[in-house]
Design a protein around this motif. Structure first.
Motif, short mmCIF file in Angstrom:
data_model
loop_
_atom_site.label_atom_id
_atom_site.label_comp_id
_atom_site.label_asym_id
_atom_site.label_seq_id
_atom_site.Cartn_x
_atom_site.Cartn_y
_atom_site.Cartn_z
N VAL A 89 0.86 -1.19 0.00
CA VAL A 89 0.00 0.00 0.00
C VAL A 89 0.89 1.23 0.00
N ASN A 90 0.52 2.21 -0.79
CA ASN A 90 1.24 3.49 -0.84
C ASN A 90 1.36 4.06 0.58
N GLU A 91 2.59 4.34 1.00
CA GLU A 91 2.82 4.78 2.39
C GLU A 91 2.08 6.07 2.74
N ASN A 92 1.69 6.84 1.73
CA ASN A 92 0.94 8.08 1.99
C ASN A 92 -0.49 7.81 2.46
N PHE A 93 -0.94 6.57 2.31
CA PHE A 93 -2.31 6.22 2.70
C PHE A 93 -2.33 5.18 3.82
N ILE A 94 -1.20 5.02 4.47
CA ILE A 94 -1.12 4.11 5.61
C ILE A 94 -1.25 4.92 6.90
N THR A 95 -2.13 4.47 7.76
CA THR A 95 -2.23 5.03 9.11
C THR A 95 -2.31 3.84 10.08
N LEU A 96 -2.17 4.14 11.35
CA LEU A 96 -2.28 3.07 12.35
C LEU A 96 -3.69 2.48 12.35
N GLU A 97 -4.69 3.33 12.11
CA GLU A 97 -6.08 2.84 12.06
C GLU A 97 -6.28 1.90 10.88
N VAL A 98 -5.65 2.19 9.75
CA VAL A 98 -5.72 1.33 8.57
C VAL A 98 -5.14 -0.04 8.89
N ILE A 99 -3.97 -0.06 9.49
CA ILE A 99 -3.30 -1.33 9.78
C ILE A 99 -4.08 -2.12 10.83
N LEU A 100 -4.58 -1.44 11.85
CA LEU A 100 -5.38 -2.11 12.89
C LEU A 100 -6.62 -2.75 12.28
N SER A 101 -7.30 -2.03 11.40
CA SER A 101 -8.51 -2.56 10.75
C SER A 101 -8.18 -3.78 9.90
N GLY A 102 -7.07 -3.71 9.18
CA GLY A 102 -6.68 -4.82 8.32
C GLY A 102 -6.37 -6.07 9.10
N ILE A 103 -5.68 -5.94 10.22
CA ILE A 103 -5.30 -7.13 11.00
C ILE A 103 -6.52 -7.74 11.69
N ILE A 104 -7.46 -6.90 12.14
CA ILE A 104 -8.69 -7.43 12.75
C ILE A 104 -9.50 -8.21 11.71
N ALA A 105 -9.60 -7.66 10.50
CA ALA A 105 -10.34 -8.34 9.43
C ALA A 105 -9.68 -9.68 9.09
N ALA A 106 -8.35 -9.69 9.03
CA ALA A 106 -7.62 -10.92 8.69
C ALA A 106 -7.84 -12.00 9.75
N ILE A 107 -7.80 -11.61 11.02
CA ILE A 107 -8.04 -12.57 12.10
C ILE A 107 -9.46 -13.12 12.01
N SER A 108 -10.43 -12.25 11.74
CA SER A 108 -11.84 -12.67 11.65
C SER A 108 -12.05 -13.69 10.55
N TRP A 109 -11.49 -13.43 9.36
CA TRP A 109 -11.66 -14.34 8.23
C TRP A 109 -10.95 -15.67 8.49
N ASN A 110 -9.77 -15.63 9.08
CA ASN A 110 -9.05 -16.86 9.37
C ASN A 110 -9.81 -17.74 10.36
N LEU A 111 -10.38 -17.13 11.38
CA LEU A 111 -11.15 -17.90 12.36
C LEU A 111 -12.40 -18.49 11.74
N LEU A 112 -13.06 -17.72 10.88
CA LEU A 112 -14.28 -18.19 10.22
C LEU A 112 -13.98 -19.39 9.32
N THR A 113 -12.95 -19.28 8.49
CA THR A 113 -12.63 -20.39 7.58
C THR A 113 -12.11 -21.60 8.34
N TRP A 114 -11.41 -21.35 9.45
CA TRP A 114 -10.95 -22.47 10.29
C TRP A 114 -12.15 -23.22 10.88
N LYS A 115 -13.15 -22.47 11.34
CA LYS A 115 -14.34 -23.08 11.95
C LYS A 115 -15.03 -24.03 10.98
N PHE A 116 -15.07 -23.65 9.70
CA PHE A 116 -15.75 -24.48 8.70
C PHE A 116 -14.81 -25.42 7.96
N GLY A 117 -13.54 -25.47 8.39
CA GLY A 117 -12.59 -26.40 7.79
C GLY A 117 -12.20 -26.05 6.37
N ILE A 118 -12.24 -24.76 6.03
CA ILE A 118 -11.90 -24.32 4.67
C ILE A 118 -10.43 -23.88 4.63
#
Length: 368
Positions: A89-118
């Protein structure tokens, strides 16, 4: 150590510092989840062929996940994949809030797919989350005349959604045919004993590739957060003047790389049994010979991507390799219904993660 606690105390005294610490903690949580989510990639075939028990297999894979750190540091000498993630991502559009949101979304999707064995991709959910949150922050793909996404980094990642399993499939098919021809006169019982032993080697090779590939992704996210913090919040001229900011970060936050490898190894020890079942038996029935071919092909694909600094999915890679050994028997040996379902999960991972991250970003910015 005193300097570390002083820096930690300084960060805790401000909201941006607390967000940075939250990102680091959640990144290691993601790293752990990545380990048990992707444990199946390294051990599914040795469990399916009963070479090792599930418990023995996760210990074996975890050990080589950690050994990968020393190969990255003392042999390869750099962390190319982490660098790619940090610069997607272009560093001019990176903020701590952006990174925090991205990591929360990634954790959520990983847990969901793990739950269903995908067996979805931890790599791609992380990229999708990072990019989606950045796009939400910028209000579109372009802002102020600049592109939000660094396409030179992201396009190869997207292409390898399809290229990695294809490369794994081709290499696995070729290896299987070569092995079958070499061993055509061997006694079946003796050959099976040998290939069960060789599976320990091939699964170790794949676990090394998994560690080198996946542990670095967390480093990339933490690196992006630290670089932003020292360039915009707690200003450090050394980061601004560094020729390669990510490499400077690695040099001055040396505990992050080794911790990333330790945590992913611990996660692998947790195992992802539902996904192991999908990978080890639902795609196609795997023999020890075919397990050796699939794992070796997967490892070779991971080493190729590591050389070029392209973060690929270990899940996609080993799935393509398992399909490749199945195709050498006959097309019907592959359970295509399961494979097509997996393909849909792969295609949807980046856009779904991006949308989730964007929504999380909008929610977070209501309070920060």
């Amino acid at each position: 150590m005193t300097e570390f606690f002083d820096a930690l105390g300084h960060m805790m005294s401000s909201t941006p510092g607390i967000i940075l610490i939250s990102i680091i903690v959640l990144s290691f949580v993601f790293d752990y989840i990545n380990g048990f989510h992707d444990a199946a990639n390294s051990i599914a075939t040795i469990v399916a062929t009963k070479v090792l028990t599930p418990f023995q297999a996760v210990l074996w894979a975890a050990a080589f996940n950690f050994v990968a750190y020393f190969i990255s540091v003392y042999w390869i000498g750099e962390f190319k994949i982490g660098n790619t993630i940090a610069k997607s991502v272009n560093e001019n559009f990176i903020t701590l809030e952006v990174i925090l949101s991205g990591i929360i979304a990634a954790i959520s999707w990983n847990l969901l797919t793990w739950k269903f064995g995908i067996p979805s991709s931890s790599s791609h959910t992380l990229i999708g989350g990072f990019v989606g949150a950045a796009l939400a922050h910028a209000g579109g793909f372009n802002a102020e005349g600049e592109s939000v996404i660094v396409y030179s980094k992201v396009i190869p990642i997207i292409l390898f959604i399809f290229m990695a399993p294809l490369i794994g499939m081709i290499i696995a098919s070729i290896l299987t045919i070569i092995i079958l021809n070499i061993c055509k006169n061997a006694k079946p019982a003796k050959a099976e004993r040998w290939f069960k032993r060789l599976q320990l080697v091939s699964s170790a090779l794949f676990s090394l590739g998994h560690g080198m590939n996946d542990a670095q992704k967390v480093m990339g996210i933490i690196g992006a957060a630290v670089i932003f913090y020292h360039m915009n919040i707690d200003f450090d001229p050394a980061y601004v003047n560094a020729e390669d900011k990510f490499q400077y970060f690695v040099g001055h936050w040396g505990w992050v790389p080794i911790t990333s490898f330790i945590v992913i190894a611990l996660g692998t020890m947790g195992g992802g049994w539902k996904i192991i079942k999908t990978m080890g038996s639902k795609i196609t029935k795997v023999t020890p010979l075919e397990g050796v071919a699939a794992e070796t092909a997967g490892a070779m694909t991971l080493y190729i991507s590591e050389h070029f600094g392209i973060p690929v999915s270990t899940t996609h890679t080993i799935t393509g390799s398992i399909i490749g050994v199945g195709l050498t028997k006959r097309v019907s040996a592959v359970r295509w219904g399961v494979t097509i379902s997996l393909l849909w999960a792969w295609i949807l991972t980046i856009p779904v993660s991006a949308i989730v991250a964007a929504l999380i970003y909008y929610f977070i910015t209501l309070f920060i």
